[in-house]
Design a protein around this motif. Structure first.
Motif, PDB file in Angstrom:
ATOM      1  N   ALA A   1      -7.080   3.481  -2.312  1.00 26.97           N
ATOM      2  CA  ALA A   1      -7.053   3.926  -3.700  1.00 26.97           C
ATOM      3  C   ALA A   1      -6.481   2.811  -4.561  1.00 26.97           C
ATOM      4  O   ALA A   1      -5.421   2.261  -4.264  1.00 26.97           O
ATOM      5  CB  ALA A   1      -6.205   5.192  -3.824  1.00 26.97           C
ATOM      6  N   THR A   2      -7.190   2.476  -5.629  1.00 24.81           N
ATOM      7  CA  THR A   2      -6.760   1.437  -6.567  1.00 24.81           C
ATOM      8  C   THR A   2      -6.663   2.058  -7.967  1.00 24.81           C
ATOM      9  O   THR A   2      -7.151   3.169  -8.196  1.00 24.81           O
ATOM     10  CB  THR A   2      -7.751   0.259  -6.594  1.00 24.81           C
ATOM     11  OG1 THR A   2      -8.851   0.594  -7.440  1.00 24.81           O
ATOM     12  CG2 THR A   2      -8.273  -0.067  -5.195  1.00 24.81           C
TER      13      THR A   2
ATOM     14  N   ASP B   1       5.016  -2.754  -6.417  1.00 27.70           N
ATOM     15  CA  ASP B   1       4.129  -1.604  -6.269  1.00 27.70           C
ATOM     16  C   ASP B   1       3.162  -1.595  -7.452  1.00 27.70           C
ATOM     17  O   ASP B   1       3.545  -1.272  -8.573  1.00 27.70           O
ATOM     18  CB  ASP B   1       4.943  -0.311  -6.216  1.00 27.70           C
ATOM     19  CG  ASP B   1       4.078   0.904  -5.896  1.00 27.70           C
ATOM     20  OD1 ASP B   1       2.831   0.777  -5.931  1.00 27.70           O
ATOM     21  OD2 ASP B   1       4.650   1.976  -5.621  1.00 27.70           O
ATOM     22  N   CYS B   2       1.911  -1.949  -7.163  1.00 20.21           N
ATOM     23  CA  CYS B   2       0.895  -2.027  -8.220  1.00 20.21           C
ATOM     24  C   CYS B   2      -0.067  -0.840  -8.172  1.00 20.21           C
ATOM     25  O   CYS B   2      -1.144  -0.876  -8.780  1.00 20.21           O
ATOM     26  CB  CYS B   2       0.120  -3.334  -8.109  1.00 20.21           C
ATOM     27  SG  CYS B   2       1.162  -4.801  -8.300  1.00 20.21           S
ATOM     28  N   GLY B   3       0.303   0.212  -7.432  1.00 17.15           N
ATOM     29  CA  GLY B   3      -0.485   1.435  -7.428  1.00 17.15           C
ATOM     30  C   GLY B   3      -1.587   1.503  -6.401  1.00 17.15           C
ATOM     31  O   GLY B   3      -2.457   2.386  -6.484  1.00 17.15           O
ATOM     32  N   PHE B   4      -1.576   0.625  -5.410  1.00 18.40           N
ATOM     33  CA  PHE B   4      -2.580   0.654  -4.348  1.00 18.40           C
ATOM     34  C   PHE B   4      -2.052   1.496  -3.189  1.00 18.40           C
ATOM     35  O   PHE B   4      -0.890   1.355  -2.789  1.00 18.40           O
ATOM     36  CB  PHE B   4      -2.905  -0.758  -3.875  1.00 18.40           C
ATOM     37  CG  PHE B   4      -3.576  -1.601  -4.928  1.00 18.40           C
ATOM     38  CD1 PHE B   4      -4.955  -1.696  -4.974  1.00 18.40           C
ATOM     39  CD2 PHE B   4      -2.825  -2.267  -5.890  1.00 18.40           C
ATOM     40  CE1 PHE B   4      -5.583  -2.458  -5.949  1.00 18.40           C
ATOM     41  CE2 PHE B   4      -3.442  -3.022  -6.873  1.00 18.40           C
ATOM     42  CZ  PHE B   4      -4.822  -3.117  -6.899  1.00 18.40           C
ATOM     43  N   ARG B   5      -2.910   2.353  -2.624  1.00 18.19           N
ATOM     44  CA  ARG B   5      -2.509   3.224  -1.536  1.00 18.19           C
ATOM     45  C   ARG B   5      -3.623   3.307  -0.491  1.00 18.19           C
ATOM     46  O   ARG B   5      -4.806   3.375  -0.841  1.00 18.19           O
ATOM     47  CB  ARG B   5      -2.201   4.643  -2.035  1.00 18.19           C
ATOM     48  CG  ARG B   5      -0.997   4.745  -2.962  1.00 18.19           C
ATOM     49  CD  ARG B   5       0.291   4.478  -2.201  1.00 18.19           C
ATOM     50  NE  ARG B   5       1.464   4.683  -3.049  1.00 18.19           N
ATOM     51  CZ  ARG B   5       2.022   3.737  -3.794  1.00 18.19           C
ATOM     52  NH1 ARG B   5       1.470   2.510  -3.842  1.00 18.19           N
ATOM     53  NH2 ARG B   5       3.102   3.980  -4.506  1.00 18.19           N
TER      54      ARG B   5
ATOM     55  N   LEU C   1       0.840  -1.198   0.000  1.00 16.27           N
ATOM     56  CA  LEU C   1       0.000   0.000   0.000  1.00 16.27           C
ATOM     57  C   LEU C   1       0.876   1.249   0.000  1.00 16.27           C
ATOM     58  O   LEU C   1       0.458   2.320   0.434  1.00 16.27           O
ATOM     59  CB  LEU C   1      -0.926  -0.003   1.228  1.00 16.27           C
ATOM     60  CG  LEU C   1      -1.947  -1.134   1.300  1.00 16.27           C
ATOM     61  CD1 LEU C   1      -2.760  -1.042   2.583  1.00 16.27           C
ATOM     62  CD2 LEU C   1      -2.874  -1.128   0.085  1.00 16.27           C
ATOM     63  N   GLY C   2       2.109   1.090  -0.455  1.00 15.93           N
ATOM     64  CA  GLY C   2       3.055   2.195  -0.458  1.00 15.93           C
ATOM     65  C   GLY C   2       4.417   1.726   0.005  1.00 15.93           C
ATOM     66  O   GLY C   2       4.677   0.538   0.141  1.00 15.93           O
ATOM     67  N   THR C   3       5.299   2.687   0.282  1.00  8.85           N
ATOM     68  CA  THR C   3       6.672   2.336   0.632  1.00  8.85           C
ATOM     69  C   THR C   3       6.811   1.790   2.045  1.00  8.85           C
ATOM     70  O   THR C   3       7.781   1.084   2.342  1.00  8.85           O
ATOM     71  CB  THR C   3       7.586   3.567   0.499  1.00  8.85           C
ATOM     72  OG1 THR C   3       7.085   4.626   1.340  1.00  8.85           O
ATOM     73  CG2 THR C   3       7.622   4.050  -0.941  1.00  8.85           C
ATOM     74  N   ASP C   4       5.855   2.098   2.928  1.00 12.02           N
ATOM     75  CA  ASP C   4       6.008   1.673   4.316  1.00 12.02           C
ATOM     76  C   ASP C   4       4.715   1.168   4.950  1.00 12.02           C
ATOM     77  O   ASP C   4       4.608   1.075   6.166  1.00 12.02           O
ATOM     78  CB  ASP C   4       6.591   2.807   5.161  1.00 12.02           C
ATOM     79  CG  ASP C   4       5.744   4.076   5.104  1.00 12.02           C
ATOM     80  OD1 ASP C   4       4.698   4.069   4.406  1.00 12.02           O
ATOM     81  OD2 ASP C   4       6.121   5.075   5.747  1.00 12.02           O
ATOM     82  N   VAL C   5       3.720   0.838   4.121  1.00 12.28           N
ATOM     83  CA  VAL C   5       2.445   0.298   4.615  1.00 12.28           C
ATOM     84  C   VAL C   5       2.040  -0.850   3.692  1.00 12.28           C
ATOM     85  O   VAL C   5       2.243  -0.770   2.473  1.00 12.28           O
ATOM     86  CB  VAL C   5       1.334   1.365   4.633  1.00 12.28           C
ATOM     87  CG1 VAL C   5       0.042   0.785   5.212  1.00 12.28           C
ATOM     88  CG2 VAL C   5       1.751   2.589   5.436  1.00 12.28           C
ATOM     89  N   TYR C   6       1.469  -1.889   4.266  1.00 10.74           N
ATOM     90  CA  TYR C   6       1.011  -2.998   3.428  1.00 10.74           C
ATOM     91  C   TYR C   6      -0.215  -3.661   4.044  1.00 10.74           C
ATOM     92  O   TYR C   6      -0.592  -3.385   5.196  1.00 10.74           O
ATOM     93  CB  TYR C   6       2.127  -4.020   3.211  1.00 10.74           C
ATOM     94  CG  TYR C   6       2.598  -4.768   4.449  1.00 10.74           C
ATOM     95  CD1 TYR C   6       2.123  -6.049   4.744  1.00 10.74           C
ATOM     96  CD2 TYR C   6       3.535  -4.212   5.318  1.00 10.74           C
ATOM     97  CE1 TYR C   6       2.559  -6.739   5.847  1.00 10.74           C
ATOM     98  CE2 TYR C   6       3.978  -4.892   6.431  1.00 10.74           C
ATOM     99  CZ  TYR C   6       3.491  -6.158   6.697  1.00 10.74           C
ATOM    100  OH  TYR C   6       3.934  -6.837   7.817  1.00 10.74           O
ATOM    101  N   LEU C   7      -0.845  -4.503   3.256  1.00 15.73           N
ATOM    102  CA  LEU C   7      -2.012  -5.283   3.680  1.00 15.73           C
ATOM    103  C   LEU C   7      -1.600  -6.741   3.779  1.00 15.73           C
ATOM    104  O   LEU C   7      -0.909  -7.255   2.900  1.00 15.73           O
ATOM    105  CB  LEU C   7      -3.143  -5.120   2.664  1.00 15.73           C
ATOM    106  CG  LEU C   7      -4.389  -5.996   2.862  1.00 15.73           C
ATOM    107  CD1 LEU C   7      -5.163  -5.546   4.085  1.00 15.73           C
ATOM    108  CD2 LEU C   7      -5.270  -5.933   1.616  1.00 15.73           C
ATOM    109  N   GLU C   8      -2.047  -7.389   4.828  1.00 18.80           N
ATOM    110  CA  GLU C   8      -1.731  -8.795   5.062  1.00 18.80           C
ATOM    111  C   GLU C   8      -3.015  -9.605   5.150  1.00 18.80           C
ATOM    112  O   GLU C   8      -3.955  -9.203   5.852  1.00 18.80           O
ATOM    113  CB  GLU C   8      -0.943  -8.918   6.371  1.00 18.80           C
ATOM    114  CG  GLU C   8      -0.800 -10.319   6.908  1.00 18.80           C
ATOM    115  CD  GLU C   8      -0.115 -10.367   8.270  1.00 18.80           C
ATOM    116  OE1 GLU C   8       0.726 -11.254   8.471  1.00 18.80           O
ATOM    117  OE2 GLU C   8      -0.435  -9.513   9.129  1.00 18.80           O
ATOM    118  N   VAL C   9      -3.079 -10.706   4.438  1.00 17.01           N
ATOM    119  CA  VAL C   9      -4.124 -11.704   4.656  1.00 17.01           C
ATOM    120  C   VAL C   9      -3.472 -12.844   5.422  1.00 17.01           C
ATOM    121  O   VAL C   9      -2.447 -13.382   4.997  1.00 17.01           O
ATOM    122  CB  VAL C   9      -4.706 -12.219   3.330  1.00 17.01           C
ATOM    123  CG1 VAL C   9      -5.714 -13.336   3.603  1.00 17.01           C
ATOM    124  CG2 VAL C   9      -5.367 -11.085   2.560  1.00 17.01           C
TER     125      VAL C   9
END
Length: 208
Positions: free
Chosen positions: A199-200, A153-157, A50-58
């Motif tokens: 944002a996608t 980085d696929c553009g998700f924020r 979700l950016g350089t220092d944030v992500y989503l985990e399943v």
């Protein structure tokens, strides 16, 4: 300010990793990247930048891993139902200092690993964090590289994270450092719920 506190990542909890990934991919139109197994926790995950220092985990229980002697994090031992965004994780530069300020029951610092990564995280004794899991989990990466930097980085924020709880005011009073967070709002609601506006490439989507 004795310690830093920043949003690190979001956790979607599911009964199986496949079920959780299908949910996220359907909502966001995203393909998640391989994560790995968590030694000592009996869980595995997949990730989305979700950016350089944030992500989503399943995250879900790994059916091929031995069951740990202690309760798994994110209350996975008691989880049932559809995939849902259940937890948010904040990083700090001083885990012990953050735990001193955090609500009682926020956990004890444990060393954990996944592949070549090693970090510290506060894991609650009974698997569930204070305020019905509305209080954030705390993590300290130390010298380990942040996972977001390894992900495509696929553009998700992340636009905003809303954390709802009937006693949101009490949570903020119990953990004043939450007032320092950006893009995250702890607010009152009829039930505990996490809602992320992301944002996608196809526009904003709501993940809950």
């Amino acid at each position: 300010m004795r310690f830093s506190l920043e949003l690190d990542h979001l956790a979607v909890v599911a009964r199986t990793l496949e079920e959780g990934c299908s949910y996220v991919e359907a909502v966001l139109g995203a393909e998640l990247s391989a994560g790995g197994q968590h030694d000592g926790m009996g869980t595995h995950n997949k990730l989305l930048s979700l950016g350089t220092d944030v992500y989503l985990e399943v995250i879900a229980i790994d059916p091929h891993a031995p069951k740990p002697k202690h309760r798994r994090w994110f209350n996975l031992d008691s989880y049932d139902g559809a995939p849902r965004m259940m937890n948010w994780i904040c990083r700090t530069d001083d885990l012990e200092a953050a735990l001193d300020e955090a609500p009682p029951g926020s956990g004890r610092a444990m060393w954990l690993s996944r592949g070549d990564m090693r970090w510290q995280m506060a894991v609650p004794e009974f698997g569930k964090l204070p305020f019905d899991d509305a209080s954030p989990a705390l993590i300290h990466w130390g010298d380990s590289a942040h996972p977001a930097g390894r992900l495509p980085d696929c553009g998700f924020r992340l636009v905003r994270l809303d954390v709802f709880h009937p006693r949101a005011g009490e949570l903020i009073d119990a953990f004043p450092a939450l007032n320092r967070l950006q893009s995250t709002l702890v607010r009152e609601g009829p039930e505990k719920r996490l809602i992320a506006t992301i944002a996608t490439p196809e526009g904003n989507r709501i993940l809950a």
